[in-house]
Design a protein around this motif. Structure first.
Motif, PDB file in Angstrom:
ATOM      1  N   HIS A  64     -13.709   7.317 -16.982  1.00  0.00           N
ATOM      2  CA  HIS A  64     -13.250   6.646 -15.764  1.00  0.00           C
ATOM      3  C   HIS A  64     -13.774   7.440 -14.566  1.00  0.00           C
ATOM      4  CE1 HIS A  64     -10.627   4.115 -18.162  1.00  0.00           C
ATOM      5  NE2 HIS A  64     -10.240   5.200 -18.804  1.00  0.00           N
ATOM      6  N   PHE A  82      -9.434   9.917   3.198  1.00  0.00           N
ATOM      7  CA  PHE A  82      -8.138   9.341   2.841  1.00  0.00           C
ATOM      8  C   PHE A  82      -8.143   7.837   3.101  1.00  0.00           C
ATOM      9  CE2 PHE A  82      -3.823   8.016   3.610  1.00  0.00           C
ATOM     10  CZ  PHE A  82      -3.088   8.692   2.652  1.00  0.00           C
ATOM     11  N   LEU A  91      -3.026   9.901  -3.839  1.00  0.00           N
ATOM     12  CA  LEU A  91      -3.728   8.630  -3.754  1.00  0.00           C
ATOM     13  C   LEU A  91      -4.829   8.557  -4.810  1.00  0.00           C
ATOM     14  CD1 LEU A  91      -3.449   6.167  -1.956  1.00  0.00           C
ATOM     15  CD2 LEU A  91      -5.036   7.219  -0.351  1.00  0.00           C
ATOM     16  N   ARG A  92      -5.462   9.673  -5.055  1.00  0.00           N
ATOM     17  CA  ARG A  92      -6.505   9.721  -6.067  1.00  0.00           C
ATOM     18  C   ARG A  92      -5.890   9.463  -7.442  1.00  0.00           C
ATOM     19  NH1 ARG A  92     -11.366  13.919  -6.660  1.00  0.00           N
ATOM     20  NH2 ARG A  92     -12.049  12.507  -5.015  1.00  0.00           N
ATOM     21  N   ASN A  93      -4.725  10.000  -7.672  1.00  0.00           N
ATOM     22  CA  ASN A  93      -4.051   9.743  -8.940  1.00  0.00           C
ATOM     23  C   ASN A  93      -3.671   8.276  -9.076  1.00  0.00           C
ATOM     24  OD1 ASN A  93      -4.271  12.375  -9.853  1.00  0.00           O
ATOM     25  ND2 ASN A  93      -2.330  13.005  -8.944  1.00  0.00           N
ATOM     26  N   ARG A  94      -3.374   7.672  -7.943  1.00  0.00           N
ATOM     27  CA  ARG A  94      -3.058   6.244  -7.976  1.00  0.00           C
ATOM     28  C   ARG A  94      -4.292   5.431  -8.349  1.00  0.00           C
ATOM     29  NH1 ARG A  94      -0.601   2.736  -2.962  1.00  0.00           N
ATOM     30  NH2 ARG A  94      -0.440   0.742  -4.046  1.00  0.00           N
ATOM     31  N   VAL A  95      -5.433   5.813  -7.821  1.00  0.00           N
ATOM     32  CA  VAL A  95      -6.683   5.130  -8.198  1.00  0.00           C
ATOM     33  C   VAL A  95      -6.930   5.291  -9.692  1.00  0.00           C
ATOM     34  CG1 VAL A  95      -9.211   5.201  -7.994  1.00  0.00           C
ATOM     35  CG2 VAL A  95      -7.787   5.299  -5.943  1.00  0.00           C
ATOM     36  N   GLN A  96      -6.726   6.493 -10.177  1.00  0.00           N
ATOM     37  CA  GLN A  96      -6.904   6.769 -11.603  1.00  0.00           C
ATOM     38  C   GLN A  96      -6.031   5.827 -12.437  1.00  0.00           C
ATOM     39  OE1 GLN A  96      -8.823   8.841 -13.256  1.00  0.00           O
ATOM     40  NE2 GLN A  96      -7.823   8.925 -15.256  1.00  0.00           N
ATOM     41  N   ASN A 145      -4.837   2.916 -11.440  1.00  0.00           N
ATOM     42  CA  ASN A 145      -5.342   1.552 -11.234  1.00  0.00           C
ATOM     43  C   ASN A 145      -6.501   1.206 -12.155  1.00  0.00           C
ATOM     44  OD1 ASN A 145      -3.662   0.770  -9.111  1.00  0.00           O
ATOM     45  ND2 ASN A 145      -4.984   1.642  -7.566  1.00  0.00           N
ATOM     46  N   ILE A 146      -7.433   2.127 -12.293  1.00  0.00           N
ATOM     47  CA  ILE A 146      -8.654   1.784 -13.025  1.00  0.00           C
ATOM     48  C   ILE A 146      -8.561   2.048 -14.515  1.00  0.00           C
ATOM     49  CG2 ILE A 146     -10.166   2.122 -11.023  1.00  0.00           C
ATOM     50  CD1 ILE A 146     -11.110   4.747 -12.223  1.00  0.00           C
ATOM     51  N   SER A 147      -7.509   2.729 -14.965  1.00  0.00           N
ATOM     52  CA  SER A 147      -7.523   3.071 -16.386  1.00  0.00           C
ATOM     53  C   SER A 147      -6.277   2.671 -17.165  1.00  0.00           C
ATOM     54  CB  SER A 147      -7.791   4.569 -16.565  1.00  0.00           C
ATOM     55  OG  SER A 147      -6.857   5.342 -15.867  1.00  0.00           O
ATOM     56  N   GLY A 186      -0.161  -3.617  -8.578  1.00  0.00           N
ATOM     57  CA  GLY A 186      -1.262  -4.561  -8.757  1.00  0.00           C
ATOM     58  C   GLY A 186      -1.102  -5.531  -9.908  1.00  0.00           C
ATOM     59  N   ILE A 208       0.827  -1.198   0.000  1.00  0.00           N
ATOM     60  CA  ILE A 208       0.000   0.000   0.000  1.00  0.00           C
ATOM     61  C   ILE A 208       0.864   1.253   0.000  1.00  0.00           C
ATOM     62  CG2 ILE A 208      -1.416   1.353   1.622  1.00  0.00           C
ATOM     63  CD1 ILE A 208      -3.082  -0.437  -0.005  1.00  0.00           C
ATOM     64  N   GLY A 263     -13.191  -0.151 -12.386  1.00  0.00           N
ATOM     65  CA  GLY A 263     -12.099  -0.434 -13.324  1.00  0.00           C
ATOM     66  C   GLY A 263     -12.279  -1.689 -14.153  1.00  0.00           C
ATOM     67  N   SER A 310      -1.345  14.289   0.013  1.00  0.00           N
ATOM     68  CA  SER A 310      -1.326  12.822   0.014  1.00  0.00           C
ATOM     69  C   SER A 310      -2.621  12.274  -0.573  1.00  0.00           C
ATOM     70  CB  SER A 310      -1.170  12.295   1.436  1.00  0.00           C
ATOM     71  OG  SER A 310      -0.013  12.813   2.031  1.00  0.00           O
ATOM     72  N   PHE A 311      -3.699  12.956  -0.255  1.00  0.00           N
ATOM     73  CA  PHE A 311      -5.009  12.550  -0.773  1.00  0.00           C
ATOM     74  C   PHE A 311      -5.019  12.636  -2.292  1.00  0.00           C
ATOM     75  CE2 PHE A 311      -9.327  13.222  -2.144  1.00  0.00           C
ATOM     76  CZ  PHE A 311     -10.068  12.346  -1.367  1.00  0.00           C
ATOM     77  N   ILE A 312      -4.487  13.724  -2.804  1.00  0.00           N
ATOM     78  CA  ILE A 312      -4.443  13.924  -4.261  1.00  0.00           C
ATOM     79  C   ILE A 312      -3.572  12.857  -4.919  1.00  0.00           C
ATOM     80  CG2 ILE A 312      -3.586  15.483  -6.059  1.00  0.00           C
ATOM     81  CD1 ILE A 312      -4.474  17.813  -4.091  1.00  0.00           C
ATOM     82  N   ILE A 367     -14.103   8.636 -10.903  1.00  0.00           N
ATOM     83  CA  ILE A 367     -13.272   8.760  -9.716  1.00  0.00           C
ATOM     84  C   ILE A 367     -14.121   8.892  -8.460  1.00  0.00           C
ATOM     85  CG2 ILE A 367     -11.840  10.508  -8.553  1.00  0.00           C
ATOM     86  CD1 ILE A 367     -10.170   8.712 -10.166  1.00  0.00           C
ATOM     87  N   LEU A 421     -10.176   6.024   0.545  1.00  0.00           N
ATOM     88  CA  LEU A 421      -9.487   5.969  -0.737  1.00  0.00           C
ATOM     89  C   LEU A 421      -8.389   4.906  -0.702  1.00  0.00           C
ATOM     90  CD1 LEU A 421      -9.756   7.497  -3.373  1.00  0.00           C
ATOM     91  CD2 LEU A 421      -8.134   9.187  -2.521  1.00  0.00           C
ATOM     92  N   ILE A 443      -5.861  -3.237  -6.293  1.00  0.00           N
ATOM     93  CA  ILE A 443      -4.651  -4.014  -6.550  1.00  0.00           C
ATOM     94  C   ILE A 443      -4.751  -5.467  -6.129  1.00  0.00           C
ATOM     95  CG2 ILE A 443      -3.140  -1.991  -6.433  1.00  0.00           C
ATOM     96  CD1 ILE A 443      -2.192  -2.903  -3.696  1.00  0.00           C
ATOM     97  N   TYR A 458       2.851  -3.445  -5.702  1.00  0.00           N
ATOM     98  CA  TYR A 458       2.358  -2.086  -5.428  1.00  0.00           C
ATOM     99  C   TYR A 458       1.412  -1.619  -6.524  1.00  0.00           C
ATOM    100  CZ  TYR A 458       2.550   2.987  -4.494  1.00  0.00           C
ATOM    101  OH  TYR A 458       2.231   4.296  -4.243  1.00  0.00           O
TER     102      TYR A 458
END
Lengths: 191, 191
Positions: free
Chosen positions: B67, B132, A135-140, A142-144, A175, A69, B175, A131-133, B69, B135, B143, A173
């Motif tokens: 996608h 946070f 993490l959100r980019n990480r989700v982006q 992950n899903i795309s 996935g 994580i 995703g 950090s939140f931002i 979010i 998320l 992952i 990390y």
DNA sequence: CGATTCTTTGAAAACAGTCAATCTGTGTGG
DNA sequence: CCACACAGATTGACTGTTTTCAAAGAATCG
């Protein structure tokens, strides 16, 4: 310990008096490679700032597969935020991947620092936002993204970590499996 | 507008005087279905609280694929945090999926509220912490889960959203493709 | 050097994605 | 009120990607 004070001073104005306050509530702890800072099931009641080394936060699933994580090198924070905030047993393990040294501040002391040093409170709030931002980019991602795109994105964001970590940890990390990452790298190198 | 004050009062003590302060800096905006609140490329300088309806935050890739979010139903916040914090052009679109009504507070007013109403500041900080953590759990799902597990996890966390959203949007949120989600649902129903 | 961990490779299987067609339900305009 | 358009959901056949399992090679560490 002074590298923590330096870190704070790089981010906001800190009087010598306040620096002393930070020192008075901080203690350091050395961790040998593979030593746990937090083990799944523990309740985590500290804030840990990494002075030296590299920590990793991960879960282990039914099949024994590890899922990373977070990695926390020098000047980052480590711990399980969910356990810290809700005071529930940690779902993640945090341990030292390299021999490390962390600085610990207890939850009550941390709350005191937030109240007594407004600039620190403001800085930590801002850090949480950023950090939140991230993490959100990480989700982006992950899903795309495809496996290759995820790996390229990791290299772009953490070029330094890529050299300190084995590939199979990077794979876990982002996935994907270690084998897939190996093939992706082979494919990239042929271009 | 009063449902916003109610929301605040459910989470912390708010004097009538402070409530008036919130009212004085708030304005409402109606959005028709498909109307943008933030469009990719805009800089977003507000905080939007959803009074009624349902907003969605999403990006569109080169292939025209959307996608998702975030979904923001009543009593949630919407907007592009990255654009808001860094004052950069938004990478996401935010629009109304249902006819909606939002309450807007400008960035300077928001900062004033944080300074003037400590309980609100504390509440928003706590909300950010909890967001946070949510998320982070989403990343964990991304992952480590299969398509079916991701869908079950979505249903567990957002049982109400599952009824308000078409399947293809849920698929894009977790995703996977709409076709895969359809097959996963078929498979689940056969048990 | 010996043990361990990490990486690579191959072959097969599982999984998810793509494309195209059909089906379903809803709402709109004539 | 019906016909039609439209968006969403489903299905089938196929393709492509990723995983799995197993084995071998390479690198690292005590």
């Amino acid at each position: 310990m002074e590298s923590f004070i330096d870190y704070l001073r790089r981010h906001f104005e800190l009087s010598e008096q306040d620096a002393e306050l930070f020192r008075s509530v901080s203690r350091t702890k050395k961790l040998r490679r593979k030593q746990y800072l937090v083990q799944e099931g523990d309740v985590w009641r500290y804030n840990a700032f990494v002075l030296k080394g590299l920590l990793r936060t991960y879960s282990v699933d039914d099949k024994g597969q590890e899922h990373y994580i977070q990695f926390s090198p020098e000047d980052w924070w480590a711990g399980d935020r969910e356990s810290y905030i809700y005071e529930t047993p940690a779902k993640y393990n945090v341990d030292a991947y390299e021999d490390s040294e962390v600085l610990l501040i207890s939850k009550p002391d941390m709350e005191m620092l937030h109240a007594e040093v407004p600039a620190f409170n403001h800085f930590m709030r801002n850090l949480l936002e950023r950090s939140f931002i991230a993490l959100r980019n990480r989700v982006q991602s992950n899903i795309s993204f495809t496996a290759e795109e995820k790996y390229r994105d990791f290299l772009r964001i953490y070029p330094d970590l890529a050299n300190r970590l084995p590939q199979h940890m990077i794979a876990a990390y982002i996935g994907i499996t270690a084998e897939t990452l190996s093939r992706v790298r082979h494919h990239i190198s042929k271009k």
